[in-house]
Design an enzyme around this catalytic site. Structure first.
Site, PDB file in Angstrom:
ATOM      1  N   CYS A  70     -42.644  60.665 -38.695  1.00 51.56           N
ATOM      2  CA  CYS A  70     -41.559  61.634 -37.870  1.00 51.56           C
ATOM      3  C   CYS A  70     -41.361  60.133 -36.304  1.00 51.56           C
ATOM      4  CB  CYS A  70     -41.861  62.478 -37.082  1.00 51.56           C
ATOM      5  SG  CYS A  70     -40.709  63.415 -36.037  1.00 51.56           S
ATOM      6  N   CYS A  74     -42.885  62.923 -29.797  1.00 49.72           N
ATOM      7  CA  CYS A  74     -44.032  63.903 -28.632  1.00 49.72           C
ATOM      8  C   CYS A  74     -45.083  63.583 -28.972  1.00 49.72           C
ATOM      9  CB  CYS A  74     -43.799  65.099 -29.821  1.00 49.72           C
ATOM     10  SG  CYS A  74     -42.388  65.932 -30.263  1.00 49.72           S
ATOM     11  N   CYS A  77     -48.627  64.515 -30.734  1.00 53.20           N
ATOM     12  CA  CYS A  77     -48.422  65.669 -32.391  1.00 53.20           C
ATOM     13  C   CYS A  77     -48.956  64.171 -32.882  1.00 53.20           C
ATOM     14  CB  CYS A  77     -46.693  65.460 -32.326  1.00 53.20           C
ATOM     15  SG  CYS A  77     -46.661  65.587 -34.558  1.00 53.20           S
ATOM     16  N   CYS A 114     -45.703  80.147 -43.180  1.00 49.28           N
ATOM     17  CA  CYS A 114     -44.702  78.499 -42.103  1.00 49.28           C
ATOM     18  C   CYS A 114     -44.955  77.639 -41.945  1.00 49.28           C
ATOM     19  CB  CYS A 114     -45.127  78.950 -40.910  1.00 49.28           C
ATOM     20  SG  CYS A 114     -45.319  80.300 -39.904  1.00 49.28           S
ATOM     21  N   CYS A 146     -40.876  81.342 -42.575  1.00 42.22           N
ATOM     22  CA  CYS A 146     -40.558  80.251 -41.183  1.00 42.22           C
ATOM     23  C   CYS A 146     -40.971  79.610 -41.448  1.00 42.22           C
ATOM     24  CB  CYS A 146     -42.039  80.882 -40.084  1.00 42.22           C
ATOM     25  SG  CYS A 146     -41.891  80.060 -38.487  1.00 42.22           S
ATOM     26  N   CYS A 206     -38.487  82.322 -33.557  1.00 39.26           N
ATOM     27  CA  CYS A 206     -40.210  81.789 -32.933  1.00 39.26           C
ATOM     28  C   CYS A 206     -39.967  80.884 -31.744  1.00 39.26           C
ATOM     29  CB  CYS A 206     -40.936  81.268 -34.312  1.00 39.26           C
ATOM     30  SG  CYS A 206     -42.257  80.676 -34.489  1.00 39.26           S
TER      31      CYS A 206
HETATM   32  N1  SAM Z   1     -40.987  68.191 -36.284  1.00 39.33           N
HETATM   33  C1  SAM Z   1     -41.081  69.840 -36.283  1.00 39.33           C
HETATM   34  C2  SAM Z   1     -41.036  70.408 -34.542  1.00 39.33           C
HETATM   35  O1  SAM Z   1     -41.148  69.076 -33.915  1.00 39.33           O
HETATM   36  O2  SAM Z   1     -40.367  71.243 -34.327  1.00 39.33           O
HETATM   37  C3  SAM Z   1     -41.528  70.537 -37.021  1.00 39.33           C
HETATM   38  C4  SAM Z   1     -43.157  70.071 -36.571  1.00 39.33           C
HETATM   39  S1  SAM Z   1     -44.306  70.287 -34.774  1.00 39.33           S
HETATM   40  C5  SAM Z   1     -45.635  69.965 -35.254  1.00 39.33           C
HETATM   41  C6  SAM Z   1     -44.352  72.286 -34.699  1.00 39.33           C
HETATM   42  C7  SAM Z   1     -45.144  72.593 -33.340  1.00 39.33           C
HETATM   43  O3  SAM Z   1     -46.576  72.259 -33.603  1.00 39.33           O
HETATM   44  C8  SAM Z   1     -44.586  71.791 -31.943  1.00 39.33           C
HETATM   45  O4  SAM Z   1     -43.602  72.098 -31.595  1.00 39.33           O
HETATM   46  C9  SAM Z   1     -46.324  71.708 -31.379  1.00 39.33           C
HETATM   47  O5  SAM Z   1     -45.633  72.613 -30.014  1.00 39.33           O
HETATM   48  C10 SAM Z   1     -46.819  71.867 -32.517  1.00 39.33           C
HETATM   49  N2  SAM Z   1     -48.146  71.023 -32.052  1.00 39.33           N
HETATM   50  C11 SAM Z   1     -47.755  69.953 -32.968  1.00 39.33           C
HETATM   51  N3  SAM Z   1     -49.067  69.460 -32.482  1.00 39.33           N
HETATM   52  C12 SAM Z   1     -49.953  69.549 -32.012  1.00 39.33           C
HETATM   53  C13 SAM Z   1     -51.209  69.526 -31.253  1.00 39.33           C
HETATM   54  N4  SAM Z   1     -51.185  68.040 -31.578  1.00 39.33           N
HETATM   55  N5  SAM Z   1     -51.454  70.299 -30.512  1.00 39.33           N
HETATM   56  C14 SAM Z   1     -51.194  72.657 -30.720  1.00 39.33           C
HETATM   57  N6  SAM Z   1     -49.672  72.129 -31.261  1.00 39.33           N
HETATM   58  C15 SAM Z   1     -49.312  71.481 -31.749  1.00 39.33           C
HETATM   59 FE1  SF4 Z   2     -42.208  64.878 -35.036  1.00 40.23          FE
HETATM   60 FE2  SF4 Z   2     -44.295  65.886 -34.131  1.00 40.23          FE
HETATM   61 FE3  SF4 Z   2     -42.288  65.848 -33.031  1.00 40.23          FE
HETATM   62 FE4  SF4 Z   2     -42.166  67.439 -34.970  1.00 40.23          FE
HETATM   63  S1  SF4 Z   2     -44.176  67.871 -33.121  1.00 40.23           S
HETATM   64  S2  SF4 Z   2     -40.308  66.224 -33.427  1.00 40.23           S
HETATM   65  S3  SF4 Z   2     -43.110  66.080 -36.721  1.00 40.23           S
HETATM   66  S4  SF4 Z   2     -43.297  64.021 -33.559  1.00 40.23           S
END
Ligand code: SAM
Ligand code: SF4
Ligand code: DTB
Length: 354
Positions: A70, A74, A77, A114, A146, A206
């Site tokens: 990606c 974030c 992530c 999901c 979802c 959600c």
């Molecule tokens: N890329 C899309 C987005 O960012 O909306 C969808 C996937 S993203 C992995 C979905 C959610 O997972 C993020 O918004 C975050 O709240 C949660 N998430 C991701 N990594 C995480 C982590 N290490 N611990 C807790 N929640 C996490």
């Molecule tokens: Fe990309 Fe992870 Fe951020 Fe979703 S949460 S936009 S997968 S970096």
């Protein structure tokens, strides 16, 4: 709703439903988070019982349909390409692979499936069409569907709605003020814009966040305020505890006191009493007792299965044992989305409250 009669024949009548409020102030939310623990849990239980069966949680299963690579930054992530986390990028799964996983999830007791994709924006073209097929297929298995695919255009939201998508997950993650410390490649307002398109297309929302990223109490209040002043409330509010992944900037964050997570869950329950409050990522680091307190605080959903998207989650048997020990059970039917004031109600509650 099944009878709430206890073994001694006492009838626990569900409390009256309070009207839903959309004008919560930061001061009110701060006072909730500061309540003595017994008061907080009592208020949360009262709110919870007015709208939900306190003995049931919904089982949801996650599948990463497109993993890693990606472009976003974030800080939490493991799927951000710029961090060395050991997550191997994987192209979009096939419809068959996805539906096989959904059927297995259903056989294991999940009622919501999901699908998560590591995209900044949902793509156009063949890949999007494949996701639309997945949504149709998951719905035809009798599951709630979802998706979380990143930012959406209005047309994409409408296409997903036509395919029967139940909910779109798009988290605000934290307060507007702290957001820039966690993500610099998009703005809070862009999240809100996608949420608006999801809502306008008639898909339920959600939307939740993460605790344990180094945010202050004020930031948690800010997140709860953003969520609870949306009209209508998000039907689904995932509360995640940061899963600290090696290679991400937040890998070395201090762990959060699980009681703070319970407070967050309980406050979300009181502020958005009709919504599903989902105890989401991070359960592997919680004791049975901490999870039980989250359920007492009004959490009524868990992710089932040994994997979230890329990180681990408790084994299914462990969760079954936990629910058994607590005398709780999984909801055996999806949640209807046509409750009072536009909020979702479990079918069982709807039957009882008319
Ligand atoms: N890329 C899309 C987005 O960012 O909306 C969808 C996937 S993203 C992995 C979905 C959610 O997972 C993020 O918004 C975050 O709240 C949660 N998430 C991701 N990594 C995480 C982590 N290490 N611990 C807790 N929640 C996490
Ligand atoms: Fe990309 Fe992870 Fe951020 Fe979703 S949460 S936009 S997968 S970096
Ligand atoms: C949400 O709020 N939590 C889920 C779901 N929505 C998509 C995702 C948690 C991801 C945890 C890190 C991982 O496994 O990659």
């Amino acid at each position: 709703m099944e009878s709430l009669t206890d073994d001694f024949g006492c009838m626990a009548t569900p409390p009256q439903r309070p009207p839903l409020r959309y004008d919560w102030t930061a001061e009110e939310i701060a006072s909730l988070l500061d309540l003595p623990f017994p008061e907080l849990l009592y208020s949360a239980q009262t709110a919870h019982r007015a709208f939900h069966n306190p003995d049931e949680v919904q089982g949801c299963t996650l599948l990463s349909i497109k993993t890693g690579g990606c472009p976003e930054d974030c800080a939490y992530c493991p799927q951000a390409a710029r961090y060395k986390t050991g997550v191997d990028a994987q192209a979009l799964l096939s419809v068959d692979e996805t539906l096989d996983a959904a059927a297995t999830a259903r056989d294991n007791g999940a009622t919501r499936f999901c699908m998560g994709a590591a995209w900044r924006d949902a793509p156009e073209g063949d890949e999007f069409e494949r996701v639309v097929e997945m949504v149709r297929g998951v719905r035809s298995l009798g599951l709630e569907a979802c998706c979380t695919l990143g930012m959406l255009t209005r047309q994409q939201a409408e296409r997903l709605a036509e395919a029967g998508l139940t909910a779109y997950n798009h988290n605000l993650d934290t307060s507007p003020e702290f957001y820039g410390e966690i993500i610099t490649t998009r703005r809070y307002q862009e999240r809100l814009d996608t949420l608006g398109r999801v809502r306008a297309a008639g898909i339920t929302v959600c939307c939740g966040g993460i605790i344990g990223m180094g945010e202050s109490r004020t930031d948690r209040i800010g997140l709860l305020r953003e969520l609870s002043t949306q009209v209508p409330h998000p039907e689904s509010v995932p509360i995640n505890l940061l899963v600290r992944v090696e290679g991400t900037p937040l890998a070395a964050q201090r762990s959060v006191d699980p009681l703070e997570l319970v407070r967050m869950v309980a406050a979300a329950r009181i502020l958005m009493p009709a919504s599903m409050v989902r105890l989401s990522a991070g359960r592997l680091s919680l004791s049975d007792e901490a999870q039980a307190l989250c359920f007492l605080g009004g959490a009524n959903s868990i992710f089932m299965g040994d994997k979230l998207l890329t990180t681990s989650n408790p084994e299914m048997d462990r969760d079954r044992q936990l629910l058994d020990k607590l005398g709780m059970r999984l909801m055996n039917e999806p949640v209807t989305m046509t409750g009072s004031e536009g909020a979702p109600l479990p079918l069982s509650v709807k039957a009882d409250h008319g």
